[in-house]
Design an enzyme around this catalytic site. Structure first.
Site, PDB file in Angstrom:
ATOM      1  CE  LYS A   1      -3.843  -2.422   2.082  1.00 47.98           C
ATOM      2  NZ  LYS A   1      -4.508  -2.896   3.294  1.00 47.98           N
TER       3      LYS A   1
ATOM      4  CD  GLN B   1      -3.596  -4.531   6.441  1.00 43.58           C
ATOM      5  OE1 GLN B   1      -3.433  -3.588   5.690  1.00 43.58           O
ATOM      6  NE2 GLN B   1      -4.277  -5.619   6.075  1.00 43.58           N
TER       7      GLN B   1
ATOM      8  CG  ASP C   1     -10.021  -0.458   4.622  1.00 41.65           C
ATOM      9  OD1 ASP C   1      -9.713  -0.697   3.443  1.00 41.65           O
ATOM     10  OD2 ASP C   1      -9.340  -0.802   5.604  1.00 41.65           O
TER      11      ASP C   1
END
Ligand code: NDP
Length: 282
Positions: free
Chosen positions: A53, A97, A120
């Site tokens: 990422k 994460q 997200d």
């Protein structure tokens, strides 16, 4: 006849080029999109994801902020970092994460991310808006699937779409996005009776389960579009999806490979959400 292989890497680079242009113009207005990624603990796969990422951000012109916290970090400490980042004007996207260590409740943490920075799209605010069809930030993997279908010119209106898997991050939101595109949608899961028969009805079959080769050619109607979201690591170290690629290739009209299909699109949609968040911050 063999299916057309949908190249997620190629579609991703097309979208990333568009994002780069947007980022350049945002920079002219004094805004550089910034993504903060928080990693707690030592999960090796998570470290790889976070590295990827960060690299993707750098290549696209997004500033990346990385927070690597020890396994023993408390829920309160993690939430406190999230709250600091919520206030930080140089941070437009915040990603925690997953998975988190067992002593941290992920839902409590996600609830604290500002919905405007929730790249997200896991916060109930964005999940709800995804269902209502008015989300500004869409969950990355389902959004990536839609980009693959749309940019390939695969129309969904009136089509029978079957989604295998009903997770909150892939199956359920993917079903919603397909529904908003006027498909007729069926969602399957571990309790579905006669999965094969249901899958065989699909014009578009989306598989997000996490079981290597669950879906073989017997599950696929002639000419169906097959999107394989699964990522499984075999004993020999190779990655494979949930679909038996070789057999389905001969029956489908389009198919995504693993790796190189949905995976690269997921990261690209994260970049896209960060740019959208930066635009919204204006
Ligand atoms: P989850 O484990 O959260 O969900 C799996 C789903 O599959 C559940 O709904 C489960 O049903 C269903 N299921 C399990 N066994 C069967 C079966 N035999 N028949 C039908 N349905 C079944 O997984 P995720 O949605 O998070 O991920 C799915 C896969 O996609 C994984 O391989 C993951 O690694 C991959 N993934 C890939 C991404 C990418 O970018 N390419 C991003 C995210 C995930 P039930 O609800 O009844 O338990």
């Amino acid at each position: 006849m063999s299916a057309v292989i949908l190249n997620g890497r190629e579609i991703s680079s097309e979208i990333r080029a568009e994002l780069k242009a947007k980022i350049e113009s945002l920079k002219k207005e004094g805004i550089q999109p910034g993504l903060a990624v928080i990693l707690v603990g030592n999960n090796p796969a998570s470290h790889v994801y976070v590295r990827n990422k960060k690299k993707a951000c750098e290549e696209t012109g997004i500033r990346s902020f990385e927070y690597v916290l020890p396994e023993e970090t408390t829920e309160e400490e993690l939430i406190s970092l999230v709250e600091t980042l919520n206030e930080d004007k140089s941070v437009h996207g915040i990603l925690v994460q997953l998975p988190l260590p067992d002593h941290i409740n992920k839902d409590n943490v996600i609830m604290k991310i500002s919905p405007d920075k929730d790249v997200d799209a896991f916060h109930p605010f964005n999940a709800g808006n995804t269902m209502l069809g008015r989300a500004r930030l869409l969950p990355c993997t389902p959004a990536g699937i839609m980009e693959i279908l749309n940019r390939t010119g695969i129309s969904l209106e009136g089509k029978e779409c079957v989604v295998v898997g009903r997770s909150d991050i892939v199956g359920k939101p993917a079903a919603m996005l397909l529904l908003h595109s006027n498909a007729t949608v069926t969602v399957c899961h571990s309790k579905t009776r006669d999965l094969k028969e249901v899958c065989r009805r699909a014009d578009v079959l989306i598989v997000a389960v996490g079981k290597p080769n669950l879906i073989n050619a017997d599950y696929v109607k002639d000419g169906a579009v097959v999107i394989d979201v699964g990522v499984n690591r075999l004993e020999n170290g190779k990655l494979c999806g949930d679909v038996d690629f070789e057999s389905v290739l001969e029956k489908a009209s389009y198919i995504t490979p693993v790796p190189g299909g949905v995976g690269p699109m997921t990261i690209t949609m994260l970049l896209k959400n960060t740019v959208i968040s930066a635009e919204l911050s204006k």
